[in-house]
Every structure is written in C-alpha cells, then in structure tokens.
Design a protein around this motif. Sequence first.
Motif, PDB file in Angstrom:
ATOM      1  N   ILE A 155      -3.054   4.569   4.932  1.00  0.00           N
ATOM      2  CA  ILE A 155      -1.703   4.384   5.444  1.00  0.00           C
ATOM      3  C   ILE A 155      -0.887   3.551   4.453  1.00  0.00           C
ATOM      4  O   ILE A 155      -0.887   2.315   4.496  1.00  0.00           O
ATOM      5  N   PRO A 156      -0.184   4.198   3.522  1.00  0.00           N
ATOM      6  CA  PRO A 156       0.747   3.456   2.672  1.00  0.00           C
ATOM      7  C   PRO A 156       1.996   3.085   3.476  1.00  0.00           C
ATOM      8  O   PRO A 156       2.421   3.836   4.359  1.00  0.00           O
ATOM      9  N   VAL A 157       2.564   1.939   3.180  1.00  0.00           N
ATOM     10  CA  VAL A 157       3.744   1.455   3.894  1.00  0.00           C
ATOM     11  C   VAL A 157       4.845   1.196   2.876  1.00  0.00           C
ATOM     12  O   VAL A 157       4.637   0.476   1.889  1.00  0.00           O
ATOM     13  N   VAL A 158       6.024   1.784   3.127  1.00  0.00           N
ATOM     14  CA  VAL A 158       7.128   1.737   2.166  1.00  0.00           C
ATOM     15  C   VAL A 158       8.371   1.146   2.817  1.00  0.00           C
ATOM     16  O   VAL A 158       8.754   1.533   3.928  1.00  0.00           O
ATOM     17  N   GLY A 159       9.001   0.227   2.119  1.00  0.00           N
ATOM     18  CA  GLY A 159      10.280  -0.332   2.550  1.00  0.00           C
ATOM     19  C   GLY A 159      10.771  -1.262   1.463  1.00  0.00           C
ATOM     20  O   GLY A 159      10.068  -2.209   1.096  1.00  0.00           O
ATOM     21  N   GLY A 179      -4.148  14.120   5.005  1.00  0.00           N
ATOM     22  CA  GLY A 179      -5.009  13.228   5.764  1.00  0.00           C
ATOM     23  C   GLY A 179      -4.495  11.803   5.808  1.00  0.00           C
ATOM     24  O   GLY A 179      -4.982  10.986   6.600  1.00  0.00           O
ATOM     25  N   ASP A 180      -3.497  11.489   4.969  1.00  0.00           N
ATOM     26  CA  ASP A 180      -2.895  10.160   4.966  1.00  0.00           C
ATOM     27  C   ASP A 180      -1.571  10.177   5.720  1.00  0.00           C
ATOM     28  O   ASP A 180      -0.957  11.236   5.918  1.00  0.00           O
ATOM     29  N   VAL A 181      -1.113   9.009   6.147  1.00  0.00           N
ATOM     30  CA  VAL A 181       0.156   8.877   6.868  1.00  0.00           C
ATOM     31  C   VAL A 181       0.951   7.738   6.245  1.00  0.00           C
ATOM     32  O   VAL A 181       0.455   6.606   6.161  1.00  0.00           O
ATOM     33  N   VAL A 182       2.160   8.032   5.782  1.00  0.00           N
ATOM     34  CA  VAL A 182       3.017   6.990   5.222  1.00  0.00           C
ATOM     35  C   VAL A 182       3.972   6.492   6.300  1.00  0.00           C
ATOM     36  O   VAL A 182       4.519   7.270   7.085  1.00  0.00           O
ATOM     37  N   VAL A 183       4.147   5.174   6.363  1.00  0.00           N
ATOM     38  CA  VAL A 183       5.112   4.550   7.270  1.00  0.00           C
ATOM     39  C   VAL A 183       6.278   4.083   6.405  1.00  0.00           C
ATOM     40  O   VAL A 183       6.087   3.305   5.459  1.00  0.00           O
ATOM     41  N   VAL A 184       7.480   4.559   6.728  1.00  0.00           N
ATOM     42  CA  VAL A 184       8.647   4.322   5.880  1.00  0.00           C
ATOM     43  C   VAL A 184       9.738   3.618   6.675  1.00  0.00           C
ATOM     44  O   VAL A 184      10.087   4.035   7.782  1.00  0.00           O
TER      45      VAL A 184
END
Length: 305
Positions: free
Chosen positions: A155-159, A201-206
Amino acid sequence: MLDNDRRDDAPLETGPNRLDAVNKRLAEAYPELSPQLKLAAGYVLEHPVEVAFQSIRKSASAARVTASSLVRLAKRLGFDSYEQFREVFQSAVQAGPVELSGRASQLRNMASQTDDQIFLDVGDAAFDNIGRLFTADNQVRVREAARLLLGADRIPVVGFRDAFACAYHFAYVGRIAMPNIQLIRGQEGGLLTELAPFGEGDVVVVFGFEPYCAETMRALEITRAAGVNAIVITDTLRSPLVPGAAITFPVANATPHFFPSILSAITLVETLLAECVAFGPDELVGNVANFESRMRRMGAYAESG
C-alpha cells in the motif's frame, strides 16, 4: 471523445451505493461534457441536498443553467426523467450526516462572552465538515475501502504539499498495524524509483485537494498504468484525481482559515485504519502490541508523573 448528450444505459446499483454510482458516472464523464452540462454536473456533485429537495427550476438557476440542461444530464446518466434522477438524491440524503449542529451551537453558546467571531466560525466549519463525513453512504464506502486495503499486497501512500500531512499520518499510524504500507516522498526526483516496484495486487492511497499537485497526478498516472488500484481522498468529485479510482472519498474542507481544512481527511484516515484493525486478521492487533512494546523498550516514551 464522448458525445455530450450520449445516454449511458448501464444499470445503476441499488441501495446505499446508488448515489455513489451516479456520482462516479458524473465524475468520469465530467471532463468531456459540454460547458452547460459541466455547470449542471458541478452543481449536482457539490449540492446533493439542494438537488434532492429543490425544484428543477431553482436548481437550474443556482447552477446557472437551464432546466433542460438538468434534464439532459439526467438522461445522459440513463434516467428516463429528472424526477427519477432526483429520487436517488432524496433517498440518499434521508440517511444524512450525523447531526452535530447541536454541538456547534453549544460551542457558540460557550463562547458567547467573546467577540472572537473567527473562533466561532472555525468551530462551526469543523463540526460541519465532520458531520458531512459520517453518512450512511460513507459507512458503506469505508467498509469497502478497508476490504480493499486488507487484501492488498502493498500500500503506497501519496500526498504532496498541503496533502502531505494526511499521507504521513496515514502511513505512520497505518504501518503500526500494517507493515505493508509505504509513504511515497518523491524527493529529489525519486518519484519514479519509489513507485517502480508497485503493480497488480497493490493499492495506492492518494490525497489531493485543489490546487491539485502535479506530482500527485503523475504518481496516480504511474500507478494506474502499472495496474495498481487507487483509493482517492479529495475535495470534490470534479477533482482530476477521481477518474479511474476504485473508491473515492470527497471530503469537506471548508473553513474561514486562509488554507483549506484537512480535519475531515485526517478523521477519515483514522476511521479507515480503525476499520482495518477491527475487521482484519488478529495479527494486526499483535503488530500494534509489538510496536508499543518495542517503543517502550527503546525508551521512546517519557513516563508520566
């Protein structure tokens, strides 16, 4: 190029997700609508309560379009009439936000001895923003997002910029229970390198709010091209971050302060992570306990008293 008045006859979901389905279609179609339909769609996305209960003429006037534009928009989304379209909003707002106006009024009463109106206005805005977050629709959406996160490999997280505080809070708190969360910093031109390992299979939270950061848009494009599902937290369904997202949370950020509020976004972060721990495997609780034990052994916490 989409036909501005093309009818979308794909069936809508039913129940609490029905308004979500309408909003998602509006958000996806928005960039290529005609100028009049963009005005109509923008008003519908940002004023669901008014759309639910106002006459079509009053909504059209507020949106600065003709009533026929609203009818065309409804038919563009597959409805036979504007009344059918409006019923979706009426059903949704009947299960509206948790009532916090009483608390806001209490705040005003408590501060009635002061002439500091800014203090009162910030408090009112904060209660209103939080109240708009806790709706029946969002309750369903939070559960869906938690399932998506719990099923993700990574889970990569971007902001970036104003949204970095939200991304950092999600990553820092989330990693305590879910070590597969990674904060993307994008420093010194390293954005591509940081995002290269992620894929299906991955989920990014933006996180992203107007004015939308170019780096955030670029990160979303990179992860989408790699097959990564996206959970987007933004300020409006007209946001350029919305198209293609698996789940979108539009959060209210109004405030008399000179910079948009991140209060509701931070509250959503805490809600999402709490949902993950509550409904995730037992090992998440164990991860939290182990983290606390390690921190105490390392002397990370000062003793009280």
